[in-house]
Design a protein around this motif. Structure first.
Motif, PDB file in Angstrom:
ATOM      1  N   ALA A 126      44.937  35.343  35.898  1.00 38.32           N
ATOM      2  CA  ALA A 126      43.960  35.873  36.957  1.00 38.32           C
ATOM      3  C   ALA A 126      42.608  36.261  36.204  1.00 38.32           C
ATOM      4  O   ALA A 126      42.900  36.912  35.078  1.00 38.32           O
ATOM      5  CB  ALA A 126      44.711  36.994  37.802  1.00 38.32           C
ATOM      6  N   VAL A 127      41.756  36.327  36.873  1.00 37.13           N
ATOM      7  CA  VAL A 127      40.436  36.736  36.382  1.00 37.13           C
ATOM      8  C   VAL A 127      40.447  38.338  36.824  1.00 37.13           C
ATOM      9  O   VAL A 127      41.068  38.917  37.527  1.00 37.13           O
ATOM     10  CB  VAL A 127      39.013  36.112  37.309  1.00 37.13           C
ATOM     11  N   ASP A 128      40.080  39.240  35.617  1.00 39.04           N
ATOM     12  CA  ASP A 128      40.137  40.545  35.729  1.00 39.04           C
ATOM     13  C   ASP A 128      39.328  41.274  36.681  1.00 39.04           C
ATOM     14  O   ASP A 128      39.736  42.522  37.103  1.00 39.04           O
ATOM     15  CB  ASP A 128      39.848  41.171  34.405  1.00 39.04           C
ATOM     16  N   SER A 129      38.616  40.455  37.579  1.00 40.71           N
ATOM     17  CA  SER A 129      38.037  41.369  38.711  1.00 40.71           C
ATOM     18  C   SER A 129      38.683  41.151  40.062  1.00 40.71           C
ATOM     19  O   SER A 129      38.248  41.551  40.945  1.00 40.71           O
ATOM     20  CB  SER A 129      36.898  40.707  39.042  1.00 40.71           C
ATOM     21  N   ALA A 130      39.796  40.303  39.851  1.00 44.80           N
ATOM     22  CA  ALA A 130      40.469  39.998  41.333  1.00 44.80           C
ATOM     23  C   ALA A 130      41.349  41.266  41.601  1.00 44.80           C
ATOM     24  O   ALA A 130      41.844  42.044  40.930  1.00 44.80           O
ATOM     25  CB  ALA A 130      41.723  39.032  40.909  1.00 44.80           C
ATOM     26  N   LYS A 131      41.617  41.259  43.168  1.00 46.45           N
ATOM     27  CA  LYS A 131      42.179  42.234  43.933  1.00 46.45           C
ATOM     28  C   LYS A 131      43.512  41.588  44.420  1.00 46.45           C
ATOM     29  O   LYS A 131      43.193  40.402  45.012  1.00 46.45           O
ATOM     30  CB  LYS A 131      41.295  42.958  44.789  1.00 46.45           C
ATOM     31  N   PHE A 132      44.536  42.211  44.600  1.00 49.99           N
ATOM     32  CA  PHE A 132      45.577  41.704  45.123  1.00 49.99           C
ATOM     33  C   PHE A 132      46.066  42.838  46.313  1.00 49.99           C
ATOM     34  O   PHE A 132      45.877  43.810  46.239  1.00 49.99           O
ATOM     35  CB  PHE A 132      46.708  41.664  44.295  1.00 49.99           C
ATOM     36  N   CYS A 133      46.612  42.224  47.657  1.00 49.74           N
ATOM     37  CA  CYS A 133      46.908  43.078  48.702  1.00 49.74           C
ATOM     38  C   CYS A 133      48.037  42.370  49.639  1.00 49.74           C
ATOM     39  O   CYS A 133      47.729  41.382  50.022  1.00 49.74           O
ATOM     40  CB  CYS A 133      45.748  43.570  49.406  1.00 49.74           C
ATOM     41  N   LEU A 134      48.938  43.132  49.877  1.00 50.66           N
ATOM     42  CA  LEU A 134      50.101  42.580  50.784  1.00 50.66           C
ATOM     43  C   LEU A 134      49.475  43.416  52.008  1.00 50.66           C
ATOM     44  O   LEU A 134      50.047  44.487  52.491  1.00 50.66           O
ATOM     45  CB  LEU A 134      51.360  43.024  50.507  1.00 50.66           C
ATOM     46  N   SER A 135      48.575  42.992  52.777  1.00 52.11           N
ATOM     47  CA  SER A 135      47.820  43.668  53.859  1.00 52.11           C
ATOM     48  C   SER A 135      48.555  43.581  55.310  1.00 52.11           C
ATOM     49  O   SER A 135      47.913  43.950  56.303  1.00 52.11           O
ATOM     50  CB  SER A 135      46.378  43.229  53.966  1.00 52.11           C
ATOM     51  N   GLU A 136      49.808  42.787  55.283  1.00 55.04           N
ATOM     52  CA  GLU A 136      50.279  42.603  56.669  1.00 55.04           C
ATOM     53  C   GLU A 136      50.455  43.859  57.513  1.00 55.04           C
ATOM     54  O   GLU A 136      50.362  44.095  58.788  1.00 55.04           O
ATOM     55  CB  GLU A 136      51.627  41.847  56.569  1.00 55.04           C
ATOM     56  N   ALA A 137      51.051  45.090  56.809  1.00 59.26           N
ATOM     57  CA  ALA A 137      51.146  46.228  57.613  1.00 59.26           C
ATOM     58  C   ALA A 137      49.988  46.758  58.621  1.00 59.26           C
ATOM     59  O   ALA A 137      50.098  47.507  59.364  1.00 59.26           O
ATOM     60  CB  ALA A 137      52.019  47.177  56.729  1.00 59.26           C
ATOM     61  N   ARG A 138      48.873  46.472  57.879  1.00 54.58           N
ATOM     62  CA  ARG A 138      47.610  47.088  58.519  1.00 54.58           C
ATOM     63  C   ARG A 138      47.733  46.472  59.798  1.00 54.58           C
ATOM     64  O   ARG A 138      46.878  46.961  60.819  1.00 54.58           O
ATOM     65  CB  ARG A 138      46.448  46.496  57.652  1.00 54.58           C
ATOM     66  N   LEU A 139      48.200  45.221  60.045  1.00 52.72           N
ATOM     67  CA  LEU A 139      47.958  44.457  61.482  1.00 52.72           C
ATOM     68  C   LEU A 139      49.266  44.672  62.189  1.00 52.72           C
ATOM     69  O   LEU A 139      49.433  43.950  63.098  1.00 52.72           O
ATOM     70  CB  LEU A 139      47.739  43.015  61.040  1.00 52.72           C
ATOM     71  N   GLY A 140      50.107  45.474  61.704  1.00 54.35           N
ATOM     72  CA  GLY A 140      51.455  45.666  62.219  1.00 54.35           C
ATOM     73  C   GLY A 140      52.306  44.708  62.203  1.00 54.35           C
ATOM     74  O   GLY A 140      53.174  44.226  62.916  1.00 54.35           O
TER      75      GLY A 140
END
Length: 261
Positions: A126-140
């Motif tokens: 991965a490129v060092d500027s990449a962000k990762f997120c398991l964002s499902e809970a934000r949408l319920g």
């Protein structure tokens, strides 16, 4: 192999599958899911392919589910929702079970289902500027379909945190947690991926397949008498096989094995 949402290229035994919906940050819909399933099943059967690179065009790797697809799903019946979820599950399984080593070339952010794609791969660069997120809970919602792969790749403790908090984390954190194997600058990304792919292609192709299957079969199992017997049988079979004999002979004779010629 012609696809509307992917670019597939072949060079020197390496197949590169590129997500190609940069206008929506490579978010996937039912069409991309079907195409990814199809291409990985096809690559699984090709003897001329020794390694696969899963890449993405544009600035992001994958933003997860396409918003228009999500809007459509909101009107699905329970049976339709289950069938749709199974198509996503089959896509992830087709990557995870591919008998070729799969390298994820992560050029940018990976959210939700995008993390599932990465988790189904064997090696993540991965490129060092990449962000990762398991964002499902934000949408319920919950990251259920990708969970078997993410938990294996990220670890149980970290998965509990990031499933529930839906926090974004950076590449350095992903590397520390073992989710990312190599965290590199943008100008090092392609070189690192190519070096890894070349290293994989230099090894015995059947041995590489067997090594991948070995990890799948043994990870998490108790070290029992049955497991010990199983592993002994596997190495005995490998030693007696044509590739194993050629590999040992080439080493003793100080020459390159046949698969590198």
């Amino acid at each position: 192999m012609q696809y509307d949402n992917l670019i597939v290229a072949f060079e020197s035994g390496i197949a590169t599958v590129t997500l190609n919906r940069p206008d929506v940050r490579n978010a996937f819909n039912e069409a991309m899911i079907a195409e990814l399933t199809s291409v990985f099943r096809a690559l699984n059967e090709r003897d001329d392919v020794r390694a696969v690179v899963l890449a993405a065009s544009g600035k992001a790797f994958c933003a997860g589910a396409d918003l228009n697809w999500m809007k459509k799903m909101a009107g699905y019946s329970d049976d339709e929702n289950r069938a749709d979820a199974m198509r996503l599950a089959d896509m992830l399984a087709s990557i995870y079970r591919c008998n070729k080593p799969v390298i994820a070339r992560v050029n940018g952010d990976a959210y939700a289902g995008g993390m599932g794609l990465i988790s189904a791969c064997d090696i993540v660069v991965a490129v060092d500027s990449a962000k990762f997120c398991l964002s499902e809970a934000r949408l319920g919602l919950i990251p259920a379909t990708i969970a078997p792969y993410v938990i294996r790749a990220l670890g149980e403790q970290a998965s509990r945190r990031y499933f529930m908090t839906a926090e974004a984390f950076d590449c350095a954190t992903a590397y520390r947690l073992g989710f990312v194997a190599e965290c590199v600058s943008a100008d090092q990304l392609d070189e690192t991926v190519q070096q890894l792919a070349a290293t994989l292609c230099a090894n015995g192709p059947q041995a590489v397949k067997a090594c991948k299957q070995l990890v799948h079969d043994i990870a998490g199992r108790e070290i029992s008498a049955a497991l010990i017997e199983d592993t002994a049988a596997r190495i005995a079979k490998t030693r007696a096989g044509a590739e194993g004999r050629e590999g040992v002979a080439s080493f003793l004779e100080k020459r390159s094995p046949s698969w590198r010629v």
